[in-house]
Design an enzyme around this catalytic site. Sequence first.
Site, PDB file in Angstrom:
ATOM      1  N   GLU A   1      55.343  41.452  19.318  1.00 11.48           N
ATOM      2  CA  GLU A   1      54.595  42.690  19.544  1.00 11.48           C
ATOM      3  C   GLU A   1      55.439  43.897  19.111  1.00 11.48           C
ATOM      4  OE1 GLU A   1      52.745  42.378  23.471  1.00 11.48           O
ATOM      5  OE2 GLU A   1      51.473  40.765  22.725  1.00 11.48           O
TER       6      GLU A   1
HETATM    7  C1  HEC Z   1      50.640  43.363  19.315  1.00 14.58           C
HETATM    8  C2  HEC Z   1      49.503  43.646  20.158  1.00 14.58           C
HETATM    9  C3  HEC Z   1      49.749  44.275  21.511  1.00 14.58           C
HETATM   10  C4  HEC Z   1      50.475  45.410  21.806  1.00 14.58           C
HETATM   11  C5  HEC Z   1      51.287  46.267  20.857  1.00 14.58           C
HETATM   12  C6  HEC Z   1      50.294  45.631  23.226  1.00 14.58           C
HETATM   13  N1  HEC Z   1      49.492  44.670  23.760  1.00 14.58           N
HETATM   14 FE1  HEC Z   1      48.836  44.594  25.673  1.00 14.58          FE
HETATM   15  N2  HEC Z   1      48.181  42.711  25.370  1.00 14.58           N
HETATM   16  C7  HEC Z   1      48.184  42.056  24.160  1.00 14.58           C
HETATM   17  C8  HEC Z   1      47.894  40.652  24.376  1.00 14.58           C
HETATM   18  C9  HEC Z   1      47.794  39.588  23.295  1.00 14.58           C
HETATM   19  C10 HEC Z   1      47.736  40.475  25.760  1.00 14.58           C
HETATM   20  C11 HEC Z   1      47.469  39.162  26.517  1.00 14.58           C
HETATM   21  C12 HEC Z   1      48.839  38.561  26.839  1.00 14.58           C
HETATM   22  C13 HEC Z   1      48.809  37.338  27.728  1.00 14.58           C
HETATM   23  O1  HEC Z   1      47.847  37.128  28.455  1.00 14.58           O
HETATM   24  O2  HEC Z   1      49.793  36.588  27.692  1.00 14.58           O
HETATM   25  C14 HEC Z   1      47.904  41.801  26.365  1.00 14.58           C
HETATM   26  C15 HEC Z   1      47.768  42.061  27.717  1.00 14.58           C
HETATM   27  C16 HEC Z   1      47.893  43.322  28.277  1.00 14.58           C
HETATM   28  C17 HEC Z   1      47.618  43.649  29.667  1.00 14.58           C
HETATM   29  C18 HEC Z   1      47.113  42.685  30.743  1.00 14.58           C
HETATM   30  C19 HEC Z   1      45.619  42.732  30.870  1.00 14.58           C
HETATM   31  C20 HEC Z   1      45.078  41.690  31.822  1.00 14.58           C
HETATM   32  O3  HEC Z   1      43.843  41.645  31.977  1.00 14.58           O
HETATM   33  O4  HEC Z   1      45.829  40.889  32.407  1.00 14.58           O
HETATM   34  C21 HEC Z   1      47.891  44.982  29.824  1.00 14.58           C
HETATM   35  C22 HEC Z   1      47.737  45.800  31.092  1.00 14.58           C
HETATM   36  C23 HEC Z   1      48.367  45.475  28.539  1.00 14.58           C
HETATM   37  N3  HEC Z   1      48.325  44.437  27.623  1.00 14.58           N
HETATM   38  C24 HEC Z   1      48.818  46.763  28.308  1.00 14.58           C
HETATM   39  C25 HEC Z   1      49.612  47.077  27.193  1.00 14.58           C
HETATM   40  C26 HEC Z   1      50.494  48.223  27.120  1.00 14.58           C
HETATM   41  C27 HEC Z   1      50.704  49.257  28.213  1.00 14.58           C
HETATM   42  C28 HEC Z   1      51.101  48.183  25.908  1.00 14.58           C
HETATM   43  C29 HEC Z   1      52.163  49.112  25.349  1.00 14.58           C
HETATM   44  C30 HEC Z   1      53.375  49.240  26.135  1.00 14.58           C
HETATM   45  C31 HEC Z   1      50.554  47.017  25.214  1.00 14.58           C
HETATM   46  N4  HEC Z   1      49.680  46.371  26.026  1.00 14.58           N
HETATM   47  C32 HEC Z   1      50.886  46.673  23.911  1.00 14.58           C
HETATM   48  C33 HEC Z   1      48.418  42.642  22.935  1.00 14.58           C
HETATM   49  C34 HEC Z   1      49.166  43.811  22.774  1.00 14.58           C
END
Ligand code: HEC
Length: 340
Positions: free
Chosen positions: A140
């Site tokens: 990421e």
């Molecule tokens: C490269 C793509 C990417 C980036 C950049 C990213 N995310 Fe995500 N995010 C994801 C993915 C894929 C998941 C699911 C991960 C898992 O379940 O293991 C996720 C899950 C989450 C969740 C959990 C949601 C749930 O329903 O459980 C949150 C909150 C979140 N991200 C917030 C953020 C925040 C705040 C940032 C920046 C600091 C961020 N994400 C950056 C792809 C991204």
Amino acid sequence: MLNGKLLFCVGLFLVLLASSCKPDDSEQLDSPYNLVLPAGFPPMSIPADNQLTEVRIELGKMLFFDKALSRDSSVSCGSCHLQSHAFSDVVNISSGIEGRKGMRNSPPLFNLGYHPYFFFDGGVPTLELQVLAPVQDVNEMDHEFPFAVQRLAQNPVYQKMAQIAYNRDFDAFVLTRAIGAYERILVSGNSTYDKYNNGNSSALNESAKRGLALFNSERLSCSGCHSGFNFTDYSFRNNGLYVQYPDSGRMRVTTLPEDRDKFKVPSLRNIALTAPYMHDGSIATLPEVVEHYNNGGAANLNKDPRIKPLMLTSQEKSDLLEFLYSLTDNDFITNPDYAP
Ligand code: HEC
Ligand code: HEC
């Protein structure tokens, strides 16, 4: 003498000038943010050290959309979480820096303050801690957290806002808290279905009403897992995508064989906006999801007994879809308060 007196006057003038700056500063004091929850939503519990305030939320929003968080400054949280899609992504697997791919689909972000844990495997207990994961994940943002904090701390606007919002220098505490505060205001509860549920009986058409009844029926049991105001009970279940999963889901956290291939039940709010579906984005469209449930899924050892052939007629399938489409909240995806 005279000179001394002049000096004293100039000194006094400077002191007054300095103190007259104080009222200016206090104009920039933070103020509490009044989170208005949709009708029928329970109170949201908010951590004592991160009560919602205007400047905390504003700072969190700026950080959420700041690419400087990633090692090569190419990706922000908002790159994978798009407001137009209820803060999910349009691809099965999002790209991190240098186009790197992880293994899970970007979930939508709304009503997060109600989640008891985060990620498809529930591996992260709080919104504040969740911030650490994408910043450090090699696929990421691939940024050592202390270096990310160091870089952002050089931004004088962030420093100033950190002082106003948290009364401290910009640090890891401020970074994680501010993003958490912004995420808590992403509340969605004004879909067509909500209007119906809150008393406007003509908000849903007849097909959607039949779909709602099917959704809640014992025969389909959708609401057995997708239950309550947020359409999830947050339990970990297997809904029969594969006989063998490349990603063991909840077992990655607990190591228990009974948790193999189980994933957190997702909310179905805004579901028409969040394709592709499932933890790996393997189902492209909503009609295909309905087909999946209708077929009863693959024979996984941990498949929930409620996932079984449903023998839906084509009318029933379209009624169920019509209901799922009614869960879209257009105010949420167009709310300017959430946008950069
Ligand atoms: C490269 C793509 C990417 C980036 C950049 C990213 N995310 Fe995500 N995010 C994801 C993915 C894929 C998941 C699911 C991960 C898992 O379940 O293991 C996720 C899950 C989450 C969740 C959990 C949601 C749930 O329903 O459980 C949150 C909150 C979140 N991200 C917030 C953020 C925040 C705040 C940032 C920046 C600091 C961020 N994400 C950056 C792809 C991204
Ligand atoms: C036994 C619990 C359970 C039942 C019953 C159930 N689901 Fe699910 N549902 C899940 C789980 C778990 C997932 C996520 C699976 C994954 O990510 O691999 C899911 C995913 C979905 C998704 C995709 C969500 C997304 O954001 O990707 C939709 C749509 C859906 N279910 C609709 C339904 C409908 C309609 C019914 C009734 C026919 C139903 N579900 C019955 C547990 C259940």
